[in-house]
Write a protein that holds these residues in place. Structure first.
Motif, PDB file in Angstrom:
ATOM      1  N   CYS A 104       0.856  -1.183   0.000  1.00 49.94           N
ATOM      2  CA  CYS A 104       0.000   0.000   0.000  1.00 49.94           C
ATOM      3  C   CYS A 104       0.895   1.237   0.000  1.00 49.94           C
ATOM      4  N   ILE A 105       0.685   2.138  -0.976  1.00 47.35           N
ATOM      5  CA  ILE A 105       1.513   3.340  -1.072  1.00 47.35           C
ATOM      6  C   ILE A 105       0.789   4.577  -0.552  1.00 47.35           C
ATOM      7  N   ALA A 106      -0.340   4.393   0.116  1.00 50.10           N
ATOM      8  CA  ALA A 106      -1.063   5.498   0.767  1.00 50.10           C
ATOM      9  C   ALA A 106      -1.707   6.444  -0.233  1.00 50.10           C
ATOM     10  N   CYS A 107      -2.305   5.904  -1.305  1.00 49.41           N
ATOM     11  CA  CYS A 107      -2.792   6.774  -2.377  1.00 49.41           C
ATOM     12  C   CYS A 107      -4.018   7.596  -2.000  1.00 49.41           C
ATOM     13  N   THR A 108      -4.654   7.326  -0.869  1.00 50.17           N
ATOM     14  CA  THR A 108      -5.779   8.163  -0.439  1.00 50.17           C
ATOM     15  C   THR A 108      -5.331   9.312   0.452  1.00 50.17           C
ATOM     16  N   GLU A 109      -4.046   9.378   0.750  1.00 50.28           N
ATOM     17  CA  GLU A 109      -3.532  10.365   1.696  1.00 50.28           C
ATOM     18  C   GLU A 109      -2.848  11.530   0.977  1.00 50.28           C
ATOM     19  N   PRO A 110      -2.891  12.739   1.537  1.00 50.45           N
ATOM     20  CA  PRO A 110      -2.174  13.866   0.950  1.00 50.45           C
ATOM     21  C   PRO A 110      -0.672  13.596   0.890  1.00 50.45           C
ATOM     22  N   GLY A 111      -0.042  14.010  -0.207  1.00 47.21           N
ATOM     23  CA  GLY A 111       1.405  13.895  -0.328  1.00 47.21           C
ATOM     24  C   GLY A 111       1.918  12.506  -0.616  1.00 47.21           C
ATOM     25  N   PHE A 112       1.026  11.548  -0.914  1.00 48.00           N
ATOM     26  CA  PHE A 112       1.484  10.167  -1.118  1.00 48.00           C
ATOM     27  C   PHE A 112       2.485  10.066  -2.266  1.00 48.00           C
ATOM     28  N   GLN A 113       2.399  11.003  -3.226  1.00 47.63           N
ATOM     29  CA  GLN A 113       3.223  10.892  -4.433  1.00 47.63           C
ATOM     30  C   GLN A 113       4.704  11.101  -4.167  1.00 47.63           C
ATOM     31  N   GLU A 114       5.038  11.718  -3.050  1.00 48.69           N
ATOM     32  CA  GLU A 114       6.441  11.951  -2.712  1.00 48.69           C
ATOM     33  C   GLU A 114       6.701  11.584  -1.259  1.00 48.69           C
ATOM     34  N   PRO A 115       6.834  10.282  -0.977  1.00 54.89           N
ATOM     35  CA  PRO A 115       7.025   9.859   0.411  1.00 54.89           C
ATOM     36  C   PRO A 115       8.414  10.149   0.958  1.00 54.89           C
TER      37      PRO A 115
END
Length: 338
Positions: A265-276
């Motif tokens: 899970c890459i947290a795609c529903t969360e803000p800022g997920f695109q740059e962890p």
């Protein structure tokens, strides 16, 4: 008035995005997508992939909606809002109008009864806002987790609600359909939104809930490579214990999820997920302890429980965790279990 006709008008526009949320929507669990909407009293005024109107017909429809002559009950925006260059919005002009998309969105949002951000791009800025963000992309009412965005933190639509953020990359078709149905039925209020204005019916869950790897998680029996069956939190970058979504209880296409497919899970529903700040497939650690711990769990508790769990791991679980198939089956006991 013909009461047999749908009476909840939905206008769907696509801004700066890949169209993945629309593709996902077409995988809704129904053989008759339009029929499902119609039966819920929803009238799809226009959608870039599903509607026949184009050119002058669409422009006339948009003008009527922006002027208030055509009632828009839900304005759905897919994709991030591109404000560049220099806040002109000229990076994205709606074809045939010469008008930036952000200007159309502002006009339409001012008259719409509800405004719905479809996907994480429309909600937070998403993928388009990554890197140096050359297009000055943002969400409708957020920039990552900061309130603001295109419409501003104080924006409220005609119903008095803020933008409803149906976040995900892509968003689950069920989240979209259920949100629109609840709105059409008049059964959606501010109490149904979480602190980031996501619908609680899916955002009050964690991806971890219902994960088929939970036994491995309980014993901290971890996967070490992509094909392994074990828990992907410790080494493979999985954020399922922190991410708000019901992906493992509301399956995609009726049978799948990222973790069930072997992907963290890459947290795609969360803000800022695109740059962890680290590779998606790696878990950042300090002194061997993952930085991202389960929601609501103090670090000291996690360390103590993890140590205890690993010492109690059954041989079966330990062997299977680093294999791509079940190497050891559960033991067969007497049928009169105690």
């Amino acid at each position: 008035m013909d009461t047999t006709m749908p009476n909840f008008n939905v206008l769907w526009l696509q801004s700066g995005g890949c169209g993945g949320c629309s593709m996902s929507l077409l995988c809704a669990d129904t053989a008759d997508f339009h029929g499902q909407l119609r039966d819920a009293g929803i009238n799809l005024l226009w959608h870039p992939s599903l509607s026949l109107e184009s050119g002058c017909e669409l422009i006339e429809l948009l003008e009527r909606a922006a002027d208030g002559r055509l009632r828009v009950d839900a304005l759905c925006i897919e994709g991030s809002l591109l404000r560049g260059p220099n806040n002109t919005g000229r990076f994205h002009v709606l074809a045939g109008t010469g008008i930036p998309m952000i200007d159309w969105v502002r006009r339409l949002a001012a008259t719409a009864r509800q405004v719905v951000a479809i996907g994480s791009c429309a909600a937070w800025g998403g993928i388009a806002a990554g890197g140096s963000n050359p297009t000055d992309a943002c969400g409708l009412q957020y920039e990552d987790d900061r309130p603001g965005g295109l419409l501003g933190a104080e924006f409220r639509c005609g119903s008095g609600l803020p933008v409803i953020n149906v976040a995900g990359c892509p968003t689950h078709p069920g989240w979209v359909i259920d949100s629109l149905m609840a709105l059409a039925a008049g059964q959606f209020s501010a109490a149904d939104l979480d602190p980031l204005n996501r619908p609680r019916f899916y955002a009050d869950q964690l991806v971890h809930h219902g994960c088929t790897r939970n036994e491995y998680y309980e014993f901290k029996a971890s996967a070490e490579k992509p094909s392994d069956l074990g828990c992907m939190m410790e080494h493979m970058g999985c954020k399922g214990t922190q991410v708000h979504a019901d992906c493992n209880t509301r399956l995609w296409n009726g049978e799948g999820s990222c973790t069930r497919g072997g992907y963290a899970c890459i947290a795609c529903t969360e803000p800022g997920f695109q740059e962890p700040g680290h590779p998606f497939h790696e878990t950042p650690k300090i002194a061997g302890i993952p930085i991202g711990l389960p929601t609501d769990m103090p670090k000291a508790w996690f360390v103590a429980l993890a140590s205890l769990s690993k010492s109690a791991t059954p041989k079966r679980v330990k062997a299977n965790a680093t294999a791509d198939h079940l190497k050891v089956a559960p033991a067969v006991r007497k049928t009169r279990l105690r």
